[in-house]
Write a protein that holds these residues in place. Structure first.
Motif, PDB file in Angstrom:
ATOM      1  N   ARG A 197      -6.390   4.141 -14.206  1.00  0.00           N
ATOM      2  CA  ARG A 197      -5.249   3.387 -13.655  1.00  0.00           C
ATOM      3  C   ARG A 197      -3.981   4.245 -13.755  1.00  0.00           C
ATOM      4  N   LEU A 203      -4.046   6.995 -11.149  1.00  0.00           N
ATOM      5  CA  LEU A 203      -3.793   6.389  -9.845  1.00  0.00           C
ATOM      6  C   LEU A 203      -2.300   6.091  -9.673  1.00  0.00           C
ATOM      7  N   ALA A 204      -1.691   5.594 -10.739  1.00  0.00           N
ATOM      8  CA  ALA A 204      -0.259   5.264 -10.686  1.00  0.00           C
ATOM      9  C   ALA A 204       0.560   6.529 -10.443  1.00  0.00           C
ATOM     10  N   ASP A 233       0.228   7.420  -6.858  1.00  0.00           N
ATOM     11  CA  ASP A 233       0.982   6.430  -6.086  1.00  0.00           C
ATOM     12  C   ASP A 233       2.471   6.776  -6.122  1.00  0.00           C
ATOM     13  N   ILE A 247      -0.915   7.409  -2.038  1.00  0.00           N
ATOM     14  CA  ILE A 247      -1.961   6.385  -2.045  1.00  0.00           C
ATOM     15  C   ILE A 247      -1.592   5.263  -1.074  1.00  0.00           C
ATOM     16  N   TYR A 248      -2.565   4.772  -0.327  1.00  0.00           N
ATOM     17  CA  TYR A 248      -2.301   3.581   0.510  1.00  0.00           C
ATOM     18  C   TYR A 248      -3.554   2.691   0.552  1.00  0.00           C
ATOM     19  N   LYS A 283      -2.725   3.583   7.206  1.00  0.00           N
ATOM     20  CA  LYS A 283      -1.647   4.414   6.665  1.00  0.00           C
ATOM     21  C   LYS A 283      -0.297   3.991   7.238  1.00  0.00           C
ATOM     22  N   ARG A 302       1.112  -5.012   4.057  1.00  0.00           N
ATOM     23  CA  ARG A 302       0.257  -4.626   2.923  1.00  0.00           C
ATOM     24  C   ARG A 302       0.379  -5.652   1.803  1.00  0.00           C
ATOM     25  N   LEU A 332      -8.124   1.649  -2.167  1.00  0.00           N
ATOM     26  CA  LEU A 332      -6.946   2.511  -2.270  1.00  0.00           C
ATOM     27  C   LEU A 332      -7.379   3.931  -1.925  1.00  0.00           C
TER      28      LEU A 332
END
Ligand code: GLU
Length: 286
Positions: free
Chosen positions: A83, A86-87, A90, A95-96, A130, A137, A149
């Motif tokens: 996580r 990923l953050a 982001d 990331i989308y 995207k 979203r 993601l």
């Protein structure tokens, strides 16, 4: 510092001869290099992994004569690390979320006569989501729709530039030495899903770095995935291991072994009276 090797099976079935080759090669190379051997349980997909398979895997590896360090890392105990990675991606704007199912993506690719496929043979995602507005979203995520993601690979590549890895084994086409990574061949890969905060690609690079792995020894079927791994390592500032992809053990018809083919399962072969030395010979070691 001694080199660090790892064997990283997924406990969604018992081990077969292909796993035996991978595990034994890791152990042999670690021993020859005076290195350490780790076992990592890749159970990020908790819906398919079961504790009895993990116990069986450890029993079968011990039967093969392997020893490994404790504690064993389990991916299901490290969702926080995935996580966090990923953050970070982001926060870099890479990331989308996309909301299409696999079947929809395949149908859209067909309609548009978009025939490009990723190295595993799946149609490439067209990247439609995207350009979805932030409000849309947020609305769809709040409505509880399933989503994936994805990495904006083009944007990621613009930040990372050209990447390569050192291959001491070989790819399916005999590629060896310094290999130029080609993450674009995978399109915008999935790094997490609504219900799984992580993916194979993300977890493997985070774990290899967290465990100080210096040498990744694994089957040729993961050779092309290394391109994605190199990109993620670069974006996340992680150390880059050496890679050694080895030949696959094939069945009599020349197909890759599967966990459901009992004929090549280590438990079945052991029950028939084969020894660990027989398994080494069967996979072409010694
Ligand atoms: N968990 C993967 C598998 O069982 C191996 C991952 C890796 O070695 O990078 O195929």
């Amino acid at each position: 510092m001694p080199p660090v090797f790892r064997f990283a099976p997924s406990p969604n079935g018992y081990l077969h001869l292909g796993h035996a080759l991978s595990a034994l090669m890791n152990a042999d190379l670690a021993r020859a290099a005076g290195g350490r051997l780790l076992l990592r349980i890749e159970d990020i997909d908790t819906s398919r992994c079961r504790p009895e398979f993990e116990a069986g895997i450890q029993e079968d590896l011990a039967w093969l004569g392997l020893t490994w360090e404790q504690p064993v890392r389990r991916q299901s105990e490290h969702f926080d690390s995935y996580r966090e990675a990923l953050a970070r991606l982001d926060a870099m704007g890479l990331i989308y979320p996309s909301f299409e199912s696999r079947a929809e993506i395949a149908r859209l690719a067909e309609q548009r006569e978009q025939r490009r496929r990723d190295p595993d043979g799946a149609p490439l995602y067209h990247g439609e989501a995207k350009s979805m507005s932030l409000a849309e979203r947020a609305r769809r995520m709040a409505a509880g729709e399933p989503y994936a993601l994805r990495l904006d690979t083009a944007a990621a590549l613009a930040q990372a530039g050209a990447l390569a890895w050192a291959e001491t084994g070989a790819g399916p086409g005999g590629e060896t030495g310094s290999i130029a990574a080609d993450p674009a061949a995978w399109g915008d890969v999935i790094l997490a899903r609504k219900d799984t905060l992580g993916s194979y690609h993300l977890a493997v690079v985070v774990d290899d770095a967290a465990q100080g792995v210096t040498d990744v020894v694994r089957g040729q079927d993961l050779f092309h995935a290394t391109s994605v791994h190199r990109l993620l390592q670069n974006l996340l500032g992680l150390a880059v291991p050496r890679y050694h992809h080895h030949r696959l053990v094939l069945d009599a018809e020349g197909r890759k072994l599967s966990k459901s083919t009992r004929a090549t399962g280590l438990r079945e072969l052991g029950a028939q009276g084969l020894t660990a030395a027989d398994i080494r010979r069967a996979v072409g070691l010694d």
